[in-house]
Design a protein around this motif. Structure first.
Motif, PDB file in Angstrom:
ATOM      1  N   ASP A 154      10.290   5.471 -10.397  1.00 11.07           N
ATOM      2  CA  ASP A 154       9.741   6.518 -11.343  1.00 11.07           C
ATOM      3  C   ASP A 154       8.788   8.069 -11.094  1.00 11.07           C
ATOM      4  O   ASP A 154       8.066   8.626 -12.142  1.00 11.07           O
ATOM      5  N   GLY A 155       8.380   8.249  -9.786  1.00 10.03           N
ATOM      6  CA  GLY A 155       7.573   9.005  -9.392  1.00 10.03           C
ATOM      7  C   GLY A 155       6.141   8.663  -8.960  1.00 10.03           C
ATOM      8  O   GLY A 155       5.514   9.587  -8.948  1.00 10.03           O
ATOM      9  N   ARG A 156       5.691   7.726  -9.556  1.00  3.54           N
ATOM     10  CA  ARG A 156       4.438   7.671  -9.935  1.00  3.54           C
ATOM     11  C   ARG A 156       3.761   6.689  -8.802  1.00  3.54           C
ATOM     12  O   ARG A 156       2.812   7.312  -8.657  1.00  3.54           O
ATOM     13  N   ARG A 157       4.291   6.270  -8.251  1.00  5.98           N
ATOM     14  CA  ARG A 157       4.095   5.784  -6.425  1.00  5.98           C
ATOM     15  C   ARG A 157       4.470   6.597  -5.034  1.00  5.98           C
ATOM     16  O   ARG A 157       5.958   6.958  -5.533  1.00  5.98           O
ATOM     17  N   LEU A 158       4.144   6.443  -4.166  1.00  5.84           N
ATOM     18  CA  LEU A 158       4.532   6.984  -2.947  1.00  5.84           C
ATOM     19  C   LEU A 158       4.412   6.268  -1.404  1.00  5.84           C
ATOM     20  O   LEU A 158       2.676   5.746  -1.244  1.00  5.84           O
ATOM     21  N   TYR A 159       5.145   5.848  -1.485  1.00  9.26           N
ATOM     22  CA  TYR A 159       5.368   5.007   0.036  1.00  9.26           C
ATOM     23  C   TYR A 159       4.909   5.850   1.739  1.00  9.26           C
ATOM     24  O   TYR A 159       6.111   6.154   1.808  1.00  9.26           O
ATOM     25  N   THR A 160       4.673   4.952   2.648  1.00  4.62           N
ATOM     26  CA  THR A 160       3.969   5.887   3.212  1.00  4.62           C
ATOM     27  C   THR A 160       4.429   4.992   4.572  1.00  4.62           C
ATOM     28  O   THR A 160       3.448   4.328   4.820  1.00  4.62           O
ATOM     29  N   ALA A 161       4.671   5.397   5.845  1.00  5.57           N
ATOM     30  CA  ALA A 161       4.855   4.419   7.168  1.00  5.57           C
ATOM     31  C   ALA A 161       3.991   5.146   8.045  1.00  5.57           C
ATOM     32  O   ALA A 161       2.998   6.211   7.927  1.00  5.57           O
ATOM     33  N   GLU A 162       2.508   4.050   8.551  1.00  4.49           N
ATOM     34  CA  GLU A 162       1.798   4.080   8.697  1.00  4.49           C
ATOM     35  C   GLU A 162       0.766   3.285  10.549  1.00  4.49           C
ATOM     36  O   GLU A 162       1.859   2.251  10.081  1.00  4.49           O
ATOM     37  N   ASN A 163       0.735   3.734  10.840  1.00  2.00           N
ATOM     38  CA  ASN A 163      -0.096   3.155  12.289  1.00  2.00           C
ATOM     39  C   ASN A 163      -1.393   2.530  11.832  1.00  2.00           C
ATOM     40  O   ASN A 163      -2.142   3.829  11.873  1.00  2.00           O
ATOM     41  N   ASP A 164      -1.649   1.205  12.154  1.00  2.00           N
ATOM     42  CA  ASP A 164      -2.574   0.904  11.879  1.00  2.00           C
ATOM     43  C   ASP A 164      -3.025   0.058  13.978  1.00  2.00           C
ATOM     44  O   ASP A 164      -2.352  -0.551  13.571  1.00  2.00           O
ATOM     45  N   TYR A 165      -3.393   1.526  15.054  1.00  2.00           N
ATOM     46  CA  TYR A 165      -3.154   1.739  15.942  1.00  2.00           C
ATOM     47  C   TYR A 165      -3.836   0.506  16.431  1.00  2.00           C
ATOM     48  O   TYR A 165      -3.921   0.409  17.736  1.00  2.00           O
TER      49      TYR A 165
END
Length: 350
Positions: free
Chosen positions: A116-127
């Protein structure tokens, strides 16, 4: 009563004004980051014929992008280990929001919108913890939450056709900004594909054979039937010829395809990007190091054809074939174009 009438009239007026669509940005079919000849960075829209439909400024080098499913909005991501992701109005060229990675995190250059375009999911590093994280954001740049990627170094992330599942390429490589792009855990790498619910529940996880644990799963393509293709980058001895391309489905075991020795030697253990043409059972991977594209029949495993193209990296399914982009500015597919800029790694379908 008058205020209520005015309020209702405003609602009706707002509902009568249709939201802008991708047509306002020139009806692009793809997105790609690029660098101009004078060193400026952009996110561009490309038509199926390889023509530029818009160009929006980026604050630094971009890697990949995520396209909103309805509106002419795109999120351009910094190249790893970047900390910015910008929401761009592709119709006007304006930056309308910016996501800054939380303290102790950086982005990996990829993300995916909800259906629905309301949320974006991002790949991240908890380094600090060497832990992969999937961040959840609103379109306005507000952090809504996060969950575990169930691996180290989550690079690419895609929404599955059911609209309820994410597939994540956990590359298995530990990095830390203080060490630049140095890979810190090669002997202990553990790449995987993780299928996650939108709330972060682990639904399926697929690993390679242990002897291939140095094969970093990096990039993904998803077909409308749920087939997932993935491209890998080998972190072991370059004289070895490991498979760099695979396909799978949730609940099944991955199938890997090995290139002929002469093609494997050209690729130098590095696949840059991947695309899937589900109807023809074709999967394509690019090798910028070897200037080579390979198209494999993933039903039989047969190599169907190869394409020579200098510094080729971006690839996406387009019509009955594939569209390709290179660092030389070339766009090649059913039509051919060349632009006075350098295309970056990925060609993202809208």
């Amino acid at each position: 009563m008058a205020n209520r009438r005015h309020f209702l009239a405003g609602l009706l007026a707002a509902s009568a004004c249709p939201r802008p669509t991708w047509a306002e940005a020139g009806s692009p079919a793809f997105l790609s980051a690029a660098m101009t000849r004078d060193g400026r960075y952009q996110l561009c829209g490309l038509s199926a014929a390889g023509q530029i439909t818009f160009a929006c400024a980026l604050p630094d080098r971009g890697h990949a992008a995520a396209a909103h499913p309805e509106q002419p909005l795109a999120v351009g991501f910094a190249r790893r280990p970047g900390r910015f992701a910008v929401v761009l109005d592709c119709a006007t060229g304006h930056e309308i929001a910016r996501f800054d990675a939380p303290e102790g995190r950086h982005f990996y250059g990829h993300g995916a919108f909800s259906s629905d375009g309301r949320r974006l999911y991002t790949a991240e590093n908890d380094y600090a913890a060497a832990r992969g994280v999937i961040g959840v954001w609103s379109l306005e740049g507000k952090r809504l939450g996060e969950f575990d990627s169930n691996g180290t170094g989550p690079h690419d992330i895609r929404l599955m056709p059911d609209g309820e599942t994410l597939v994540v390429a956990n590359g298995g490589i530990e990095t830390h900004p203080e060490s630049g792009r140095t890979k810190l855990n090669i002997p202990l790498m553990d790449p995987s594909l993780a299928f996650l619910s939108l709330e972060g529940d682990l639904l399926d996880q697929q690993r390679l054979d242990r002897k291939l644990h140095k094969n970093s799963i990096r990039h993904l393509a998803v077909g409308p039937d749920g087939t997932v293709a993935f491209a890998m980058q080998w972190q072991g001895d370059i004289t070895e010829d490991p498979p760099l391309i695979g396909v799978t489905r949730r609940g099944e075991a991955p199938r890997l395809f090995t290139a002929p020795p002469d093609h494997a030697a050209r690729m130098q253990g590095y696949a840059g990007s991947v695309a899937l043409l589900a109807g023809a059972q074709e999967v394509a991977i690019t090798s910028p190091r070897g200037g080579l594209v390979q198209v494999v029949d993933f039903g039989t495993g047969a190599l169907k054809r190869t394409i020579d193209m200098v510094d080729v990296c971006g690839v996406a399914a387009s019509g009955a074939g594939f569209l390709l982009t290179s660092g030389t500015g070339e766009v090649r597919g059913a039509a051919h174009a060349r632009h006075d800029l350098h295309w970056d790694n990925h060609l993202v379908p809208i």
